[in-house]
Motif scaffolding. Structure first.
Motif, mmCIF file in Angstrom:
data_model
loop_
_atom_site.group_PDB
_atom_site.id
_atom_site.type_symbol
_atom_site.label_atom_id
_atom_site.label_comp_id
_atom_site.label_asym_id
_atom_site.label_seq_id
_atom_site.Cartn_x
_atom_site.Cartn_y
_atom_site.Cartn_z
ATOM 1 N N SER A 129 0.917 -1.005 0.151
ATOM 2 C CA SER A 129 -0.070 -0.001 -0.151
ATOM 3 C C SER A 129 0.902 1.314 0.100
ATOM 4 C CB SER A 129 -0.795 0.014 1.387
ATOM 5 O OG SER A 129 -0.346 -0.083 2.369
ATOM 6 N N TYR A 130 2.067 1.068 0.730
ATOM 7 C CA TYR A 130 2.835 2.260 0.746
ATOM 8 C C TYR A 130 3.308 2.713 -0.574
ATOM 9 C CZ TYR A 130 2.289 2.080 5.726
ATOM 10 O OH TYR A 130 1.842 2.107 7.012
ATOM 11 N N GLN A 183 2.326 1.634 -3.538
ATOM 12 C CA GLN A 183 1.460 2.049 -4.449
ATOM 13 C C GLN A 183 1.178 3.811 -4.026
ATOM 14 O OE1 GLN A 183 -0.286 0.390 -6.738
ATOM 15 N NE2 GLN A 183 -1.137 2.550 -7.477
ATOM 16 N N GLN A 184 1.219 4.283 -2.976
ATOM 17 C CA GLN A 184 0.925 5.531 -2.480
ATOM 18 C C GLN A 184 2.190 6.221 -3.387
ATOM 19 O OE1 GLN A 184 1.123 6.220 1.553
ATOM 20 N NE2 GLN A 184 1.274 8.379 1.432
#
Length: 631
Positions: free
Chosen positions: A302-303, A305-306
């Protein structure tokens, strides 16, 4: 990126059979699938496998200089080759190719061994000077690229980019060095000062050798070392600006390629920093890739992707699960020597993913070592302050016995896991950091070995070379000392070995901009307060990147490339854990107490202790011995 191999006769001159060199390079084909070549002369042979990155159509190897005086085989990249080429052209050199290989040849003929101080890159090369009848071997400053060496019974020195290149020679003895097993059990890898096989060594990082036919094999000569003895002066804002300049130069210089290029992106500070500067310098969306895990607590996608969305990269992600560990034998074959850093699996997977779209990938490796990003470095500095406040008698006679009998509470919250801290404080600063770096502490290793193995070791402990290295470190503080140990010992033995073998296994070139030696030298001179602020490491790096990255990326707790091996060995891989004590391969060595190994496996599976790293070490040792056929 490439693979090299060769033979050189010392003390005599014998013919070198080209087929012998060809066989040594054939097993390195994964390092260079785009081309191959062999050159032989009286008493010398050089072989090469090529992965074309720069000057794709030109620059075949082995390459001779225009005069024919020198012949080179080279593995790596020289990032300042264009500047050097202009300087050499001004001195009268004429070039026939557009790549960096010919630049190294010209630099050697112009400046001799001093050419190394002018090269900025990752490299291992061999240059045979026909006029002097000398072989010049050299390795880059930080040890990004490897070179294995072996003195053979016919009086020749064999060398190769990987151990498997030496194993292709029939005169290489396949006898395990017991001290290498002790080293491996302590660290989870065989460090650069040793090899798993007797008679095999590795050219140290920042060293060169000059071999002559009428002399024996000389000792390697050091041409570079990192020093923490000085401190930069200046305002933090000025140092921050200088750091950003070094970062920008390091990243952009590594974006030169004639093939598709991308980056690994974990979502941590280091890889995100590299991607930020790549995006700033690139006209096209940067190609990025990341690997996640099927266990949520270890997943960072998720990081990643951020950060990918922030810089509008062309991003790809993939998940690694426990059922992919059917690749254990493949992993063992990549490393030749036993290698137990469990993050090798996701590193290999992210290299596979990257190779689907690019031939070169930039990584964030090296920042933790250079800027003090590991918790153990910060703890070491704090511990040393406490150590200085306590009389040695109290540390030795009170903390030592207390640590010895304090329970090893792997299950407890971190503040209650005092055993390691007590034992660390009881010894010297060097002994304390060696304990922090080790996977299996000395007292536990001693309980694992059979009496016969203990006798073979003759009192040798894996910590001895590290203690000597740390005692001689050019430093001012305990933090300096810890970083020096990581840069000189941990980085080439573990991190760079892992990245080199997993990337080369899929014919991918990995580049480490945060290990640019100018950046590392700058970081080593930073005041401690700009490296560590309270408990926060990499302080100036994080502050300088606030203009590029959000604070939840910069200041979240460090996770690293964590592999959930503990959960896997209690679940889908529990059978492999139980199988350790019954392994016929390990049993034949008679190195270990098998009953103790069985007990450790059951304690881990039952959740009574966390022995995941030790069990994984034993699994990989077993598989490596089987692959090498040397037990």
């Amino acid at each position: 990126m490439c693979g090299i191999a060769g033979l050189f006769h010392c003390g005599t001159i014998k013919p070198v059979e080209p087929l012998r060199i060809e066989r040594m390079t054939d097993v390195l084909a994964h390092r260079g699938p785009d081309g191959s070549g062999v050159w032989t002369g009286p008493g010398v042979g050089l072989g090469h496998r090529r992965l074309s990155i720069i000057d794709v159509e030109g620059s075949p190897q082995p390459m001779a200089s225009p005069s024919g005086r020198s012949i080179i085989v080279f593995n790596g990249e020289i990032y300042n080759y264009r500047e050097l080429r202009r300087e050499l052209e001004a001195a009268g050199e004429i070039f026939r190719t557009d790549g960096d290989t010919e630049v190294i040849l010209a630099a050697y003929e112009q400046w001799g061994t001093e050419c190394l101080r002018r090269l900025n890159g990752m490299f291992v090369f061999a240059i045979y000077d026909q006029s002097k009848r000398e072989l010049f071997l050299a390795r880059d400053r930080l040890g990004v690229k490897p070179l294995f060496l072996a003195e053979l019974s016919d009086g020749s020195l064999a060398f190769a980019s990987e151990l498997k290149g030496l194993l292709a020679h029939p005169l290489l003895r396949r006898e395990v060095d017991p001290r290498a097993v002790e080293d491996y059990m302590a660290w989870g890898y065989v460090p650069d000062h040793r090899s798993i096989l007797r008679g095999v060594s590795k050219l140290p990082a920042g060293h060169w050798m000059l071999l002559q036919h009428d002399k024996g094999v000389p000792e390697p000569q050091q041409y570079w070392d990192i020093s923490f003895a000085g401190r930069h002066k200046g305002k933090p804002k000025d140092l921050e600006a200088e750091l950003l300049h070094h970062l920008q130069q390091a990243v952009t210089s590594r974006m030169v390629a004639d093939v598709p290029l991308g980056a690994f992106l974990s979502g941590g500070v280091d890889s995100s920093t590299v991607v930020a500067f790549m995006a700033e310098a690139s006209r096209q969306p940067v190609k990025t890739c990341s690997i996640g895990f099927d266990i949520a607590s270890a997943d960072e996608t998720s990081y990643a992707q951020q950060v990918a969305e922030l810089f509008a990269t062309d991003h790809n992600a993939r998940t690694v699960s426990a059922d992919q560990f059917d690749a254990i034998d493949t992993l063992a074959g990549m490393f030749d020597e036993p290698f137990a850093d469990a993050s090798a699996l996701p590193t290999w997977r992210v290299c596979q993913l990257a190779r689907e779209n690019v031939t070169v990938a930039l990584s964030g490796d090296g920042a933790d070592e250079a800027f003090a990003g590991y918790r153990r470095q910060v703890f070491h500095a704090h511990e040393d302050r406490i150590r200085g406040l306590l009389p040695s008698a109290i540390r030795r006679n009170v903390l030592g016995p207390l640590g010895k009998f304090y329970p090893k509470a792997d299950w407890a919250p971190r503040p209650l896991r005092a055993k390691t801290t007590l034992l660390s404080l009881a010894g010297s600063a060097e002994q304390g950091y060696a304990r922090a770096l080790s996977v299996v502490p000395p007292e536990m290793r001693g309980a694992l070995y059979s009496p016969d193995m203990a006798h073979k070791l003759g009192g040798y402990r894996a910590e001895d070379p590290l203690l000597e290295l740390m005692a001689k470190a050019p430093m001012r503080s305990a933090l300096d000392q810890a970083q020096y140990a990581d840069l000189k010992f941990w980085l080439p033995g573990d991190i760079l070995t892992k990245v080199d073998r997993t990337s080369m296994a899929v014919s991918l070139e990995a580049r480490e901009p945060l290990l640019d030696h100018r950046l590392v030298e700058f970081a080593a001179g930073l005041p401690e307060g700009l490296r560590v602020h309270g408990s926060q490491g990499k302080w100036l790096l994080k502050k300088s990147m606030e203009r590029y990255l959000p604070k939840d990326i910069l200041y979240r707790p460090k996770q690293g490339f964590v592999t959930p091996i503990a959960e896997w060995l209690r679940g889908p891989l529990a059978g492999k854990a139980r199988g350790i004590a019954k392994s016929a391969m390990l049993a034949r060595t008679e190195w270990f107490d098998n009953a103790r190994l069985a007990e450790l496996a059951e304690d881990h599976i039952g959740g009574r202790a966390d022995h995941s790293r030790l069990l994984w070490q034993l699994v990989m040792l077993d598989r490596s011995l089987a692959r090498l056929g040397i037990a």
